[in-house]
Design an enzyme around this catalytic site. Structure first.
Site, PDB file in Angstrom:
ATOM      1  N   SER A 120      -4.104   6.118  -0.970  1.00 43.86           N
ATOM      2  CA  SER A 120      -2.867   5.727  -1.632  1.00 43.86           C
ATOM      3  C   SER A 120      -2.239   4.465  -1.058  1.00 43.86           C
ATOM      4  O   SER A 120      -1.658   3.664  -1.789  1.00 43.86           O
ATOM      5  CB  SER A 120      -1.856   6.867  -1.580  1.00 43.86           C
ATOM      6  OG  SER A 120      -2.340   7.991  -2.272  1.00 43.86           O
ATOM      7  N   HIS A 172       2.224   4.508   1.724  1.00 37.34           N
ATOM      8  CA  HIS A 172       2.507   4.009   0.378  1.00 37.34           C
ATOM      9  C   HIS A 172       3.388   2.760   0.445  1.00 37.34           C
ATOM     10  O   HIS A 172       3.116   1.742  -0.207  1.00 37.34           O
ATOM     11  CB  HIS A 172       3.258   5.071  -0.436  1.00 37.34           C
ATOM     12  CG  HIS A 172       2.432   6.254  -0.806  1.00 37.34           C
ATOM     13  ND1 HIS A 172       2.879   7.219  -1.669  1.00 37.34           N
ATOM     14  CD2 HIS A 172       1.191   6.647  -0.417  1.00 37.34           C
ATOM     15  CE1 HIS A 172       1.957   8.156  -1.810  1.00 37.34           C
ATOM     16  NE2 HIS A 172       0.928   7.830  -1.052  1.00 37.34           N
TER      17      HIS A 172
END
Length: 346
Positions: A120, A172
């Protein structure tokens, strides 16, 4: 031409699937211990400093559960293909490794726990890079749909709420910031190269210094988009996606010229046609938009991103019209592509 697949993405997918099988989808901690950024119970980055440098990137290949794996690999396939298509496999690989390593480091720094994994961080880096490039660079225009952008940003915010359980939110965030900054800097650095006006492809080091080459400003981008919109409005509403293809751009130029046969184009209308022709060249040759500034104002040009600097002025369509359209716009475009790739003067 857009590729249907990415070599780097395929390699990443195979590695992730292999690790998922070996670790039983993240359930075998013993199998994952050599891949975590740090061994459980160790202090800081002792393992990395001791020579196990692979730990900086291997956490991104770890996935916990089938949905975590499938969701991430779907985005690897989609976003990775876009980057490799525009920037090449070498850039894509270096980008993923760098963004992945930075994301892993920040996640570990803020949480102190090595128990995290997933693509991610790198994926948000890829998303941020493509998103910002699409706002400044026609080569990336329309690569991300608006609903995709909204979904990625909404998911980013939702993960930070904690409603989805433990998420590597610092990874992220780091990925997104690095991708956005990387794209922004790539479109704003290396300005003020001195050039001069000359018909055809020009060498930057041969030109007078009363002109300067600059990357697109926000005002330039807005103006270009308005001009592209003028061209798009000549399509039927259901056919406006054809602007995304080289063939569609050339066909609409030809259609507009035929529609207004015998009627002189305004300066803004002519520049709109030139921008469309230039967008087609960008798709095929990899050139990039810039502006040529002197005392008379700012003029759009295309430039090669590599050294030595070479420029292509936006006057091809006007020359084609001036010569009575003795050949097709497709033939004119093919000749322009040949000249750009050969580095010859137009």
């Amino acid at each position: 031409m857009k590729h249907r697949y990415s070599i780097v993405s395929i390699a990443i997918i195979l590695i992730c699937v292999a690790i998922a099988v070996i670790s039983k989808l993240g359930n075998s901690i013993d199998a994952l211990t050599p891949l975590f950024i740090a061994s459980p119970g160790s202090q800081g980055l002792n393992d990395v400093m001791g020579g196990q440098v692979w730990r900086l990137v291997t956490p991104m290949f770890i996935h916990f559960g089938i949905m975590h794996l499938v969701f991430n690999l779907m985005w690897v396939w989609d976003l990775g293909r876009l980057i490799e298509d525009k920037k090449g496999a070498g850039f894509y690989l270096a980008f993923v490794l760098m963004v992945g390593a930075l994301s892993n480091l920040v996640q570990y720094f803020f949480t102190g726990s090595p128990y995290f994994g997933g693509m991610s961080g790198a994926l948000y880096g890829m998303f941020g890079y493509i998103w910002i490039q699409g706002r400044h660079n026609p080569r990336f225009a329309d690569d991300l749909r608006k609903d995709t952008i909204v979904m990625m940003l909404a998911w980013f915010v939702l993960c930070w709420t904690g409603l989805l359980g433990p998420i590597a939110n610092w990874a992220h965030t780091t990925g997104l910031v690095v991708g956005v900054v990387w794209a922004y800097l790539s479109n704003t650095l290396n300005t003020n190269a001195h050039i001069g006006a000359k018909q055809g492809i020009l060498d930057g080091n041969q030109l007078p210094q009363k002109h300067s080459l600059q990357y697109l400003s926000t005002a330039d981008i807005l103006k270009f988009e308005a001009q592209r919109q003028w061209v798009r409005e000549h399509y039927l509403p259901e056919a406006r996606q054809k602007y995304d293809s080289v063939e569609g751009k050339l066909a609409i130029i030809d259609a507009i010229v035929m529609q207004q046969y015998g009627v002189k184009f305004s300066t803004d209308e002519m520049q709109s046609l030139e921008i469309t022709f230039g967008d087609a060249l960008v798709h095929v040759t990899g050139m990039e938009w810039a502006t040529l500034e002197d005392r008379s104002g700012r003029t759009p040009v295309l430039m090669t991103p590599e050294t030595p600097l070479r420029l292509w002025p936006m006057n091809t369509v006007s020359q084609w019209l001036a010569h009575g359209q003795t050949t097709s716009i497709q033939a004119v475009f093919e000749e322009a592509v040949r000249l750009v790739k050969s580095g010859s003067a137009a």
